[in-house]
Design a protein around this motif. Sequence first.
Motif, PDB file in Angstrom:
ATOM      1  N   LEU A   1       0.708  -1.113  -0.075  1.00  0.00           N
ATOM      2  CA  LEU A   1       0.014  -0.181   0.038  1.00  0.00           C
ATOM      3  C   LEU A   1       0.826   1.346  -0.068  1.00  0.00           C
ATOM      4  O   LEU A   1       0.952   1.994  -0.777  1.00  0.00           O
ATOM      5  CB  LEU A   1      -0.999  -0.016   1.249  1.00  0.00           C
ATOM      6  N   PHE A   2       1.695   1.551   1.248  1.00  0.00           N
ATOM      7  CA  PHE A   2       2.333   2.618   1.091  1.00  0.00           C
ATOM      8  C   PHE A   2       3.966   1.962   0.696  1.00  0.00           C
ATOM      9  O   PHE A   2       4.285   1.073   1.306  1.00  0.00           O
ATOM     10  CB  PHE A   2       2.494   3.244   2.528  1.00  0.00           C
ATOM     11  N   VAL A   3       4.734   2.972   0.018  1.00  0.00           N
ATOM     12  CA  VAL A   3       6.053   2.527  -0.462  1.00  0.00           C
ATOM     13  C   VAL A   3       6.849   3.670  -0.621  1.00  0.00           C
ATOM     14  O   VAL A   3       6.331   4.963  -0.502  1.00  0.00           O
ATOM     15  CB  VAL A   3       5.766   1.902  -1.847  1.00  0.00           C
ATOM     16  N   ASN A   4       8.214   3.506  -0.956  1.00  0.00           N
ATOM     17  CA  ASN A   4       8.933   4.479  -1.459  1.00  0.00           C
ATOM     18  C   ASN A   4       9.090   4.185  -2.634  1.00  0.00           C
ATOM     19  O   ASN A   4       8.745   3.400  -3.332  1.00  0.00           O
ATOM     20  CB  ASN A   4      10.609   4.486  -0.830  1.00  0.00           C
ATOM     21  N   CYS A   5       9.515   5.447  -3.516  1.00  0.00           N
ATOM     22  CA  CYS A   5       9.436   5.536  -5.215  1.00  0.00           C
ATOM     23  C   CYS A   5      10.307   4.661  -5.989  1.00  0.00           C
ATOM     24  O   CYS A   5      10.054   4.391  -7.189  1.00  0.00           O
ATOM     25  CB  CYS A   5       9.665   6.958  -5.332  1.00  0.00           C
ATOM     26  N   GLY A   6      11.478   4.383  -5.263  1.00  0.00           N
ATOM     27  CA  GLY A   6      12.487   3.377  -6.268  1.00  0.00           C
ATOM     28  C   GLY A   6      13.751   4.046  -6.268  1.00  0.00           C
ATOM     29  O   GLY A   6      13.886   4.998  -5.466  1.00  0.00           O
TER      30      GLY A   6
ATOM     31  N   GLY B   1      -4.113  18.762   9.753  1.00  0.00           N
ATOM     32  CA  GLY B   1      -3.374  19.235   8.292  1.00  0.00           C
ATOM     33  C   GLY B   1      -4.316  19.394   7.061  1.00  0.00           C
ATOM     34  O   GLY B   1      -5.480  19.028   7.356  1.00  0.00           O
ATOM     35  N   GLN B   2      -3.635  19.740   5.830  1.00  0.00           N
ATOM     36  CA  GLN B   2      -4.655  19.949   4.856  1.00  0.00           C
ATOM     37  C   GLN B   2      -4.120  18.637   3.966  1.00  0.00           C
ATOM     38  O   GLN B   2      -3.193  18.531   3.402  1.00  0.00           O
ATOM     39  CB  GLN B   2      -4.322  21.197   3.973  1.00  0.00           C
ATOM     40  N   ILE B   3      -5.220  17.866   3.535  1.00  0.00           N
ATOM     41  CA  ILE B   3      -4.872  16.637   2.619  1.00  0.00           C
ATOM     42  C   ILE B   3      -5.166  16.943   1.171  1.00  0.00           C
ATOM     43  O   ILE B   3      -6.190  17.725   0.725  1.00  0.00           O
ATOM     44  CB  ILE B   3      -5.950  15.461   3.194  1.00  0.00           C
ATOM     45  N   ASN B   4      -4.434  16.388   0.347  1.00  0.00           N
ATOM     46  CA  ASN B   4      -4.583  16.514  -1.053  1.00  0.00           C
ATOM     47  C   ASN B   4      -3.952  15.171  -1.931  1.00  0.00           C
ATOM     48  O   ASN B   4      -3.196  14.356  -1.025  1.00  0.00           O
ATOM     49  CB  ASN B   4      -3.437  17.566  -1.589  1.00  0.00           C
ATOM     50  N   LEU B   5      -4.524  14.793  -2.825  1.00  0.00           N
ATOM     51  CA  LEU B   5      -4.136  13.724  -3.697  1.00  0.00           C
ATOM     52  C   LEU B   5      -3.231  14.328  -4.801  1.00  0.00           C
ATOM     53  O   LEU B   5      -3.508  15.556  -5.504  1.00  0.00           O
ATOM     54  CB  LEU B   5      -5.073  12.829  -4.350  1.00  0.00           C
ATOM     55  N   GLU B   6      -1.850  13.783  -5.192  1.00  0.00           N
ATOM     56  CA  GLU B   6      -1.030  14.447  -6.135  1.00  0.00           C
ATOM     57  C   GLU B   6      -0.510  13.341  -7.218  1.00  0.00           C
ATOM     58  O   GLU B   6      -0.359  12.302  -6.427  1.00  0.00           O
ATOM     59  CB  GLU B   6       0.179  15.271  -5.320  1.00  0.00           C
ATOM     60  N   ASN B   7      -0.241  13.559  -8.295  1.00  0.00           N
ATOM     61  CA  ASN B   7       0.422  12.646  -8.842  1.00  0.00           C
ATOM     62  C   ASN B   7       1.592  12.320  -8.763  1.00  0.00           C
ATOM     63  O   ASN B   7       2.338  12.885  -7.929  1.00  0.00           O
ATOM     64  CB  ASN B   7       0.428  13.098 -10.671  1.00  0.00           C
ATOM     65  N   ASP B   8       2.189  11.124  -9.041  1.00  0.00           N
ATOM     66  CA  ASP B   8       3.324  10.453  -8.588  1.00  0.00           C
ATOM     67  C   ASP B   8       3.916   9.510  -9.210  1.00  0.00           C
ATOM     68  O   ASP B   8       3.263   9.139 -10.378  1.00  0.00           O
ATOM     69  CB  ASP B   8       2.983   9.690  -7.020  1.00  0.00           C
ATOM     70  N   ILE B   9       5.251   9.144  -9.236  1.00  0.00           N
ATOM     71  CA  ILE B   9       5.584   7.958  -9.997  1.00  0.00           C
ATOM     72  C   ILE B   9       6.422   6.803  -9.089  1.00  0.00           C
ATOM     73  O   ILE B   9       6.697   7.213  -7.906  1.00  0.00           O
ATOM     74  CB  ILE B   9       6.787   8.456 -10.985  1.00  0.00           C
ATOM     75  N   TYR B  10       6.380   5.765  -9.767  1.00  0.00           N
ATOM     76  CA  TYR B  10       6.931   4.498  -8.871  1.00  0.00           C
ATOM     77  C   TYR B  10       7.989   3.915  -9.860  1.00  0.00           C
ATOM     78  O   TYR B  10       7.909   3.644 -11.293  1.00  0.00           O
ATOM     79  CB  TYR B  10       6.084   3.653  -8.564  1.00  0.00           C
ATOM     80  N   VAL B  11       9.289   3.909  -9.740  1.00  0.00           N
ATOM     81  CA  VAL B  11      10.500   3.555 -10.612  1.00  0.00           C
ATOM     82  C   VAL B  11      11.275   2.173  -9.826  1.00  0.00           C
ATOM     83  O   VAL B  11      12.544   2.204  -9.796  1.00  0.00           O
ATOM     84  CB  VAL B  11      11.369   4.230 -10.671  1.00  0.00           C
ATOM     85  N   ALA B  12      10.357   1.057  -9.277  1.00  0.00           N
ATOM     86  CA  ALA B  12      11.019   0.146  -8.397  1.00  0.00           C
ATOM     87  C   ALA B  12      10.714  -1.199  -9.113  1.00  0.00           C
ATOM     88  O   ALA B  12      11.230  -2.173  -8.589  1.00  0.00           O
ATOM     89  CB  ALA B  12      10.406   0.146  -7.199  1.00  0.00           C
ATOM     90  N   ARG B  13      10.038  -1.232 -10.460  1.00  0.00           N
ATOM     91  CA  ARG B  13       9.744  -2.494 -11.217  1.00  0.00           C
ATOM     92  C   ARG B  13      10.197  -2.376 -12.601  1.00  0.00           C
ATOM     93  O   ARG B  13       9.833  -3.109 -13.385  1.00  0.00           O
ATOM     94  CB  ARG B  13       8.399  -2.853 -11.117  1.00  0.00           C
ATOM     95  N   GLY B  14      11.510  -1.758 -12.772  1.00  0.00           N
ATOM     96  CA  GLY B  14      12.121  -1.600 -14.055  1.00  0.00           C
ATOM     97  C   GLY B  14      11.525  -0.668 -15.117  1.00  0.00           C
ATOM     98  O   GLY B  14      12.012  -0.676 -16.243  1.00  0.00           O
ATOM     99  N   ARG B  15      10.622   0.052 -14.701  1.00  0.00           N
ATOM    100  CA  ARG B  15      10.022   1.070 -15.498  1.00  0.00           C
ATOM    101  C   ARG B  15       9.280   2.162 -14.591  1.00  0.00           C
ATOM    102  O   ARG B  15       9.143   2.069 -13.533  1.00  0.00           O
ATOM    103  CB  ARG B  15       8.844   0.522 -16.389  1.00  0.00           C
ATOM    104  N   VAL B  16       9.154   3.216 -15.350  1.00  0.00           N
ATOM    105  CA  VAL B  16       8.512   4.594 -14.843  1.00  0.00           C
ATOM    106  C   VAL B  16       6.942   4.041 -14.630  1.00  0.00           C
ATOM    107  O   VAL B  16       6.352   4.150 -15.800  1.00  0.00           O
ATOM    108  CB  VAL B  16       8.865   5.671 -15.315  1.00  0.00           C
TER     109      VAL B  16
END
Length: 554
Positions: A345-350, A483-498
């Motif tokens: 569920l929660f991760v670091n980006c790679g 706090g103030q909650i928001n959803l933002e776009n993100d990327i994950y680079v831990a599976r060999g691709r963006v």
Amino acid sequence: MPITRWIRGAKLSFARLPIRGGAPSEPAYIYRDPWKGDAEQGARIVSGRFLFERQEYSFPSGRWDQGTWPEPAQEWLHSFCWLRDLRALGSDEARLTARALVSHWLSYPPTDLLVKNASVTGARLAAWIANHEFALASADRRIQQKFMERLLQEGRTIAAFLPLPAQGWKGLKALKGLLAVALAIPEQTGFMSRFLRYLPAEIERLILADGMVAERSPEAQFQAARELTEMSIMFRTAHSSVPPILETSLDKVCPVLRAMRHGDGALAVFNGSRELYSSVIDEVLAQGARQKLLAPSMSQGLFTRLALGKALLIMDNGPPAAEGFDKRAHAGTLSFEFSYQRHRLFVNCGSAEVGAWNKALRASPAHTVLVADGLSSSDFNAEGRVVRRPAHVMCEHQTDGTAHWLETSHDGYYPPLGLKWTRNLYLGGEGEDLRGQEIVEGERATPFALRFHIHPDVTVIRDDEDIILKVGGMVWRFRQKGGQINLENDIYVARGRVEKTQQIVVESIQYKISSEDNKLQESDEASSKDSLSENKEKKKFSQTVTWLLERIPE
């Protein structure tokens, strides 16, 4: 010291002298590469290209040290580890390509700094011998003789560089290459004696008391386990006794490697790590571990692993690795990853080895942490080494068997901003109730953001002030207060691709004066303006944000 450098330079010059007639005609011993290759990469290599970090490059047509490849790709190219990819392809064309490329390298060896990279040299020697049967066994005598002469020369080169400077698990590659030459040319007894002499010191500085490697990285843990396992296999297939230090080292390293896996069997993503296929890790553990043990703690490596029900939380509760082991360290102190069953569920980006992604993914905003004023909790220089890191990191863990409590903090933001961050976590409810309390205390009001990076396999839905996460037939709800909650776009680079994904961002909205400062303010009212001004400068600002992630019925 100058005299030491002079002696080492003299040894290197001697090692690089051409050898004529002093090398045997063929290896006395070869072993088969124990690791599986990538047939798709093998097919690319046959066509004259290779893929590295999602970018295609051409193989050299002339000198091997005059290409436009980035340094990590150049090291990979000269390591010849890709011979296993050609072997995985297995065609006659793949075999002839492997033979032609080895022969080509022998005709155009590098003369630049790669000559002084003992880990690349060691990887190359081991790859040549491990794939000798596939690539060179049926080559003509001229190529065979040139190969053996180079083998002897490269072995002498590694020996000239011992002892090695600190470089983490890659130091094992240099020693593995030396061992490969020692077994292939046993009459040169100096190779084996130097291997046995320098291996214990290399292992002692690499492997901490709890079995974590000095880089504090799950991927470095995997690589170290694989190098040690391969050395053990080399001794066993040569019908030689495995040095006890190899077996005891694997007994320490493998349980930690097991502990750094999520429920899907792949690695947690910290400090330069990526998800690795679980089958690859299983293969290393099957051949390297004598028992299926899980590390009970990682107090020296400074990671905490909380398992409850079907949930798993892994936290990095230490500063980046020490000098000499920090080239791939990240500014992710107090970041964590959370998974349930086989779902993250929660991760670091790679991580990335080259390009702009390398710098971006090492920074704090690419981790599930608090980011103060857009800065990172650690800084890196142009060479990628850590030049600023938290001086004090605290972590206390308590459990009663039905729940876990973590109290953590670090002062990585104190030098630039005068801030201290405290993160308290609770995991209960059979792993279906995860709560956090984030406290920021500082000398002045500073904006901050809590970032929770979401794995791309998770569906994310905004529901008023709550965030709904759906994965594997389960529904989870995230909510926060303060706090103030928001959803933002993100990327994950831990599976060999963006991969595109999203992140939850909780931003600071207000600051409050602590109770001690309120008392100070009351006393100030009775003081002179000068005294009041002086006391105001001492005020401490703080803000607390609490959050909850809970599994809910569909």
